[in-house]
Design a protein around this motif. Structure first.
Motif, PDB file in Angstrom:
ATOM      1  N   GLN B  25      32.450  24.800  10.839  1.00 17.86           N
ATOM      2  CA  GLN B  25      31.268  23.654   9.604  1.00 17.86           C
ATOM      3  C   GLN B  25      31.317  24.514   8.491  1.00 17.86           C
ATOM      4  O   GLN B  25      31.211  25.935   8.273  1.00 17.86           O
ATOM      5  N   THR B  26      31.468  23.852   7.927  1.00 13.53           N
ATOM      6  CA  THR B  26      31.103  23.784   6.159  1.00 13.53           C
ATOM      7  C   THR B  26      30.894  22.998   5.809  1.00 13.53           C
ATOM      8  O   THR B  26      30.440  21.620   5.440  1.00 13.53           O
ATOM      9  N   VAL B  27      30.583  22.668   4.218  1.00 12.55           N
ATOM     10  CA  VAL B  27      30.318  22.126   3.756  1.00 12.55           C
ATOM     11  C   VAL B  27      30.856  21.444   2.289  1.00 12.55           C
ATOM     12  O   VAL B  27      30.870  22.730   1.305  1.00 12.55           O
ATOM     13  N   LEU B  28      31.160  20.304   2.354  1.00 15.56           N
ATOM     14  CA  LEU B  28      32.092  20.421   1.112  1.00 15.56           C
ATOM     15  C   LEU B  28      31.574  19.552   0.354  1.00 15.56           C
ATOM     16  O   LEU B  28      30.383  18.282   0.397  1.00 15.56           O
ATOM     17  N   LEU B  29      31.068  20.006  -1.009  1.00 20.02           N
ATOM     18  CA  LEU B  29      30.655  19.524  -1.970  1.00 20.02           C
ATOM     19  C   LEU B  29      31.314  18.716  -2.962  1.00 20.02           C
ATOM     20  O   LEU B  29      32.399  18.947  -3.708  1.00 20.02           O
ATOM     21  N   MET B  30      30.601  17.629  -3.951  1.00 12.31           N
ATOM     22  CA  MET B  30      31.513  16.517  -5.006  1.00 12.31           C
ATOM     23  C   MET B  30      30.483  16.747  -5.279  1.00 12.31           C
ATOM     24  O   MET B  30      29.395  16.465  -5.486  1.00 12.31           O
ATOM     25  N   ASP B  31      30.753  17.277  -6.855  1.00  9.56           N
ATOM     26  CA  ASP B  31      29.768  16.857  -8.148  1.00  9.56           C
ATOM     27  C   ASP B  31      29.828  15.523  -8.973  1.00  9.56           C
ATOM     28  O   ASP B  31      31.848  15.340  -9.335  1.00  9.56           O
ATOM     29  N   TYR B  32      28.560  14.666  -9.256  1.00 10.65           N
ATOM     30  CA  TYR B  32      29.819  13.149  -9.725  1.00 10.65           C
ATOM     31  C   TYR B  32      28.132  12.627 -10.762  1.00 10.65           C
ATOM     32  O   TYR B  32      27.386  12.791 -10.451  1.00 10.65           O
ATOM     33  N   SER B  33      28.836  11.589 -11.392  1.00 14.53           N
ATOM     34  CA  SER B  33      27.714  11.365 -12.675  1.00 14.53           C
ATOM     35  C   SER B  33      27.873  10.293 -13.157  1.00 14.53           C
ATOM     36  O   SER B  33      29.688   9.066 -12.245  1.00 14.53           O
ATOM     37  N   GLY B  34      27.241   8.924 -13.133  1.00  7.51           N
ATOM     38  CA  GLY B  34      26.994   7.448 -12.942  1.00  7.51           C
ATOM     39  C   GLY B  34      26.266   6.794 -13.969  1.00  7.51           C
ATOM     40  O   GLY B  34      25.194   7.432 -14.235  1.00  7.51           O
ATOM     41  N   ALA B 175      26.369  13.058   5.700  1.00 12.48           N
ATOM     42  CA  ALA B 175      26.769  13.898   4.479  1.00 12.48           C
ATOM     43  C   ALA B 175      25.387  13.254   3.918  1.00 12.48           C
ATOM     44  O   ALA B 175      23.789  12.566   4.550  1.00 12.48           O
ATOM     45  N   TYR B 176      24.426  14.054   2.702  1.00 14.70           N
ATOM     46  CA  TYR B 176      23.554  13.802   1.970  1.00 14.70           C
ATOM     47  C   TYR B 176      23.765  13.809   0.620  1.00 14.70           C
ATOM     48  O   TYR B 176      24.949  14.528  -0.015  1.00 14.70           O
ATOM     49  N   THR B 177      23.042  13.210   0.030  1.00 13.43           N
ATOM     50  CA  THR B 177      23.327  13.560  -1.430  1.00 13.43           C
ATOM     51  C   THR B 177      21.606  13.650  -2.460  1.00 13.43           C
ATOM     52  O   THR B 177      21.336  12.950  -2.116  1.00 13.43           O
ATOM     53  N   PHE B 178      21.844  13.795  -3.098  1.00 11.69           N
ATOM     54  CA  PHE B 178      20.826  14.534  -4.681  1.00 11.69           C
ATOM     55  C   PHE B 178      21.770  14.782  -5.422  1.00 11.69           C
ATOM     56  O   PHE B 178      22.025  13.909  -5.513  1.00 11.69           O
ATOM     57  N   GLY B 179      20.092  13.853  -7.058  1.00 13.09           N
ATOM     58  CA  GLY B 179      20.467  13.908  -8.046  1.00 13.09           C
ATOM     59  C   GLY B 179      19.720  13.902  -8.822  1.00 13.09           C
ATOM     60  O   GLY B 179      18.436  13.239  -8.107  1.00 13.09           O
ATOM     61  N   TYR B 194      21.932  -1.006 -18.014  1.00 16.24           N
ATOM     62  CA  TYR B 194      21.781  -0.063 -16.194  1.00 16.24           C
ATOM     63  C   TYR B 194      20.194   0.708 -16.585  1.00 16.24           C
ATOM     64  O   TYR B 194      19.984   0.545 -17.846  1.00 16.24           O
ATOM     65  N   ASP B 195      20.130   0.899 -15.589  1.00 14.15           N
ATOM     66  CA  ASP B 195      18.558   1.518 -15.575  1.00 14.15           C
ATOM     67  C   ASP B 195      18.618   2.708 -15.481  1.00 14.15           C
ATOM     68  O   ASP B 195      17.452   3.430 -15.707  1.00 14.15           O
ATOM     69  N   LEU B 196      18.726   3.333 -14.934  1.00 11.80           N
ATOM     70  CA  LEU B 196      19.147   4.747 -14.899  1.00 11.80           C
ATOM     71  C   LEU B 196      20.477   5.482 -15.276  1.00 11.80           C
ATOM     72  O   LEU B 196      21.750   4.930 -14.795  1.00 11.80           O
ATOM     73  N   GLN B 197      20.306   6.474 -15.568  1.00  8.45           N
ATOM     74  CA  GLN B 197      21.567   7.559 -15.809  1.00  8.45           C
ATOM     75  C   GLN B 197      21.653   8.566 -14.242  1.00  8.45           C
ATOM     76  O   GLN B 197      19.940   9.477 -14.404  1.00  8.45           O
ATOM     77  N   ILE B 198      22.772   8.784 -13.525  1.00  8.09           N
ATOM     78  CA  ILE B 198      22.220   9.746 -12.479  1.00  8.09           C
ATOM     79  C   ILE B 198      23.297  10.404 -12.729  1.00  8.09           C
ATOM     80  O   ILE B 198      24.509  10.654 -13.510  1.00  8.09           O
ATOM     81  N   ASP B 199      22.554  12.028 -11.647  1.00  4.50           N
ATOM     82  CA  ASP B 199      23.896  13.090 -11.883  1.00  4.50           C
ATOM     83  C   ASP B 199      23.719  13.819 -10.944  1.00  4.50           C
ATOM     84  O   ASP B 199      22.741  14.398 -10.773  1.00  4.50           O
ATOM     85  N   GLY B 200      25.211  13.628 -10.002  1.00  2.26           N
ATOM     86  CA  GLY B 200      24.014  14.216  -8.406  1.00  2.26           C
ATOM     87  C   GLY B 200      25.423  15.212  -7.329  1.00  2.26           C
ATOM     88  O   GLY B 200      26.254  15.454  -8.041  1.00  2.26           O
ATOM     89  N   THR B 201      25.074  15.280  -6.464  1.00  3.62           N
ATOM     90  CA  THR B 201      25.279  16.082  -5.288  1.00  3.62           C
ATOM     91  C   THR B 201      26.037  15.236  -4.472  1.00  3.62           C
ATOM     92  O   THR B 201      25.262  14.994  -3.851  1.00  3.62           O
ATOM     93  N   LEU B 202      27.018  15.056  -4.366  1.00  2.00           N
ATOM     94  CA  LEU B 202      27.261  14.631  -2.917  1.00  2.00           C
ATOM     95  C   LEU B 202      28.064  15.437  -1.292  1.00  2.00           C
ATOM     96  O   LEU B 202      28.629  16.856  -1.568  1.00  2.00           O
ATOM     97  N   GLU B 203      27.291  16.051  -0.817  1.00  2.00           N
ATOM     98  CA  GLU B 203      27.861  17.174   0.747  1.00  2.00           C
ATOM     99  C   GLU B 203      27.802  16.820   1.574  1.00  2.00           C
ATOM    100  O   GLU B 203      27.066  15.274   2.352  1.00  2.00           O
ATOM    101  N   VAL B 204      28.879  17.081   2.793  1.00  2.00           N
ATOM    102  CA  VAL B 204      28.949  16.344   3.375  1.00  2.00           C
ATOM    103  C   VAL B 204      30.021  17.522   4.522  1.00  2.00           C
ATOM    104  O   VAL B 204      30.409  18.880   4.112  1.00  2.00           O
ATOM    105  N   ASP B 205      28.977  17.487   5.647  1.00  2.00           N
ATOM    106  CA  ASP B 205      29.104  18.591   6.562  1.00  2.00           C
ATOM    107  C   ASP B 205      30.397  18.455   7.122  1.00  2.00           C
ATOM    108  O   ASP B 205      30.262  17.371   8.008  1.00  2.00           O
ATOM    109  N   ALA B 206      31.526  19.449   7.225  1.00  2.00           N
ATOM    110  CA  ALA B 206      32.917  18.771   7.645  1.00  2.00           C
ATOM    111  C   ALA B 206      32.955  20.027   8.971  1.00  2.00           C
ATOM    112  O   ALA B 206      32.271  21.131   8.804  1.00  2.00           O
ATOM    113  N   ALA B 207      33.385  19.924   9.700  1.00  2.76           N
ATOM    114  CA  ALA B 207      34.230  20.907  10.406  1.00  2.76           C
ATOM    115  C   ALA B 207      35.197  20.845   9.852  1.00  2.76           C
ATOM    116  O   ALA B 207      36.949  20.037  10.506  1.00  2.76           O
TER     117      ALA B 207
END
Lengths: 205, 223
Positions: B25-34, B175-179, B194-207
């Motif tokens: 098990q590991t957590v894959l991280l993705m950093d995104y903005s939009g 998966a879980y996302t926050f930002g 647009y109403d919101l600027q977002i900057d977040g991370t997606l976490e995927v629990d992966a085997a």
């Protein structure tokens, strides 16, 4: 002999040359680890990596293929607590470095290399909404660094400093209090100046 | 003598690793903005309003299998239905709970993402083209804003499709996302509409698969 009308037109041309098409979105996107002070008077410290990686335009052209870009905030002083903590007085620096990758167990690896931009966090508010989630909103004035001259003086002030906060162990490194995933961005897109000879300017008219 | 004892101890450790499952098990991280937008606008989310977000990844774990030098990774979140906002007069925080909602993550070599203005717009298709990396359904999503318009969000996701969802352990809570989420009032630059600027991370629990070694190969490491 140039008449007043021509002089006025050429003056206007110089103004126009300083601007041009610009990308609509431009910011330094960072992912960072943060140490938060426990008491008023303490200092907040941030070590992070600028990770636009060519996916979103940066306010200054950067070479992500050959360099790592890091951001460091030091001496950001906690002035007041409350639902939103108030900070001020910190120094923020963006470094370019090709030698040592940023290593959160060795914070000095974030502050080596060339300081491209340096400035101060004029103000910053840190709000925690839950024990694990919050956000940051602040303002940066840039004043130094090797590439400060690429930004017009009026455009160096009042950059937003915005970030989400997480304390989850999946994103917060051992020894640190929080993960900040955010950006700092100018109020208007930064555009390169285009140097033209006097003859080139005149030839346009 | 000590050398042999060390070898035996090391082999015991290695054998215990070999005996472990072939997946870890590991957590894959993705950093995104939009940027995000809601029907009716934010702040002041009204029950029934629908929140959407379009974003681009700026960094991600190599295990996602995408080279950002070749492709872009885009994210489209939509269908988050507001339950209305709850204002806490003590803290000044506004809490907005959402139901429903989907996330789609694409690997797109055309690298054409363009937010444009006044979403939803024709440019929205630049966030939904390419190969599907992850498709998921939100099981919960919460957005919180302070009185200055600076906020954050988090949500949990069941993975239901895409190549990355296959790495998830059963798909549920994959998966879980926050930002961070910021309105113009908080100092965020926003394209018109647009109403919101977002900057977040997606976490995927992966085997992810571990490497199997023969006993001979293990012995060779210590000879």
């Amino acid at each position: 002999m140039l008449d007043m009308k021509r002089i006025a037109i050429i003056s206007l041309a110089f103004c126009v040359i300083a601007v041009g098409p610009a990308s609509a979105q431009q910011y330094f996107d960072f992912n960072a680890q943060v140490l938060v002070p426990n008491t008023v008077g303490g200092n907040l410290t941030l070590y992070g990596v600028i990770n636009n990686n060519g996916q979103v335009d940066t306010p200054l052209p950067l070479d992500f293929a050959n360099f790592e870009y890091t951001i460091v905030v030091t001496n950001l002083n906690l002035l007041a607590t409350g639902f939103t903590q108030q900070y001020a007085g910190g120094t923020v620096v963006i470094y370019e470095d090709a030698a040592t990758p940023g290593d959160y167990t060795a914070p000095a690896t974030f502050s080596d290399g060339v300081a491209l931009l340096s400035g101060s966090l004029v103000s910053l508010g840190r709000t925690m909404f839950t024990s694990s989630m919050g956000s940051v909103s602040g303002s940066v004035d840039w004043s130094g660094g090797s590439r400060i001259d690429e930004i017009a003086p009026a455009d160096r002030l009042g950059w937003s400093f915005l970030s989400g906060i997480s304390t989850r162990s999946t994103v917060t490194q051992p020894g640190y209090d929080e993960n900040w995933d955010g950006k700092t961005e100018p109020q208007v897109p930064i555009v390169p100046t285009d140097e033209s000879s006097w003859g080139e300017v005149k030839s346009q008219y | 003598m000590f050398r042999w004892f060390t070898r035996i101890a090391a082999l015991a450790v290695v054998l215990s690793l070999v005996a472990a499952p072939a997946m870890a098990q590991t957590v894959l991280l993705m950093d995104y903005s939009g940027f995000g937008w809601e029907t009716g606008g934010i702040p002041h989310s009204v029950a029934g309003d629908v929140l959407s977000i379009s974003a681009v990844a700026v960094a991600l774990d190599p295990l996602f299998g995408v080279d950002l030098g070749v492709s872009e990774v885009t994210i489209y979140i939509t269908g988050l239905v507001s339950g209305g906002e709850t204002f806490d007069p003590v803290s000044g925080f506004t809490f907005i709970g959402y139901t429903g909602g989907t996330i789609e993550v694409y690997d797109d070599p055309s690298k054409d993402h363009d937010w444009g203005v006044l979403p939803p717009n024709t440019q929205l298709s630049t966030f939904t083209n390419g190969a599907l990396l992850l498709q998921g359904n939100f099981t919960d999503f919460t957005l919180v804003l302070n009185s200055a318009g600076a906020g954050s969000y988090q949500g949990n996701i069941d993975g239901v499709g895409g190549t990355v969802a296959q790495l998830c352990n059963g798909g549920a809570n994959c998966a879980y996302t926050f930002g961070g989420a910021f309105t113009k009032g908080a100092g965020a630059q926003l394209p018109n509409g647009y109403d919101l600027q977002i900057d977040g991370t997606l976490e995927v629990d992966a085997a992810v698969p571990t490497e199997n070694l023969s006993f001979g190969a293990i012995k060779a490491l210590y000879e």
